[in-house]
Design a protein around this motif. Structure first.
Motif: not given
Ligand code: DC
Length: 220
Positions: A18, A20, A129-130, A134, A136, A139, A191, A193-194
């Motif tokens: 992901a 973003d 990712g959100t 979510p 993935a 991210k 996210a 955890d991104a």
């Protein structure tokens, strides 16, 4: 194309990457190159919103009108994604407007999920990712300074033969980012955890190498 040294996803699970971030941060270039490098399909989810916005404009309606935007999203056809005029600043602003309508987002969600689940994928957008994936495995939230992003978009428009003054590109980029971050449904945000990747001082090659290092580092 090279392949990663170790499997990136558990056996049988599609690998979802992901990507973003705000407009012109380098997401598309990075996502496309990552997909080619890893042998994964690539989906530019912004194109779905751009095609929806374009349909609304073509119908002479207002992209902020929820009924018109929803009707356009529900009527979207695969060939709409290949039509010209999706990369213009007008289509970008229309995309950002229709993207704030919850029913539009709901209408486009199933396509994005089934695309990713079929064979794994690299997807770029604002809410991958959100909301879309979510879970993935990887991210990235790709950013760059507002000046660098506006300058990149300005150069892209020059190259495409549709030059605009830098100040106008800067104002439209800012307007779009503010709208995308402020909407109530699936706002643009990293996210939890991104991994943040700032491309201000990076060229496309350097960004790809850093992203590959992030993807390949052990995760728990
Ligand atoms: O990535 P892009 O610039 O082509 O996206 C155009 C607009 O579409 C963007 O301003 C907001 C919207 N968009 C979105 O809301 N969610 C996505 N996953 C992708 C794009």
């Amino acid at each position: 194309m090279s392949t990663p040294d170790a499997p990136l996803a558990p056996a049988g699970a599609p690998l979802i990457i992901a990507i973003d971030g705000p407009a012109a941060a380098g997401k598309g270039t990075l996502a496309r190159r990552l997909a080619a490098h890893l042998g994964l399909p690539y989906l530019d989810t912004g194109l779905l919103y751009r095609a929806t916005g374009r349909r609304v404009l073509d119908a002479g309606a207002d992209p902020h009108d929820p009924a018109a935007a929803t009707a356009a999203a529900l009527a979207l056809q695969p060939e709409d994604l290949d039509r010209p005029g999706l990369r213009t600043p007008e289509a970008a602003l229309a995309a950002s407007a229709v993207a704030a309508v919850p029913a539009v987002r709901a209408a486009l969600l199933a396509f994005q999920r089934s695309f990713g689940l079929a064979r794994g994928a690299v997807l770029d957008g604002r809410d991958i990712g959100t909301v879309v994936f979510p879970g993935a495995q990887v991210k990235l939230f790709v950013t760059a300074s507002a000046e660098a992003r506006a300058h990149r978009r300005w150069l892209e428009l020059q190259t495409a033969g549709t030059p605009l003054p830098l100040a106008q590109v800067e104002a439209e980029t800012r307007q779009r980012d503010e709208q995308d971050a402020a909407r109530a449904t699936a706002p643009m945000k990293p996210a939890p955890d991104a991994v943040l990747l700032d491309t201000t001082a990076l060229d496309a090659e350097a960004a790809l190498h850093i992203a590959l290092a992030i993807i390949r580092r052990p995760r728990n």
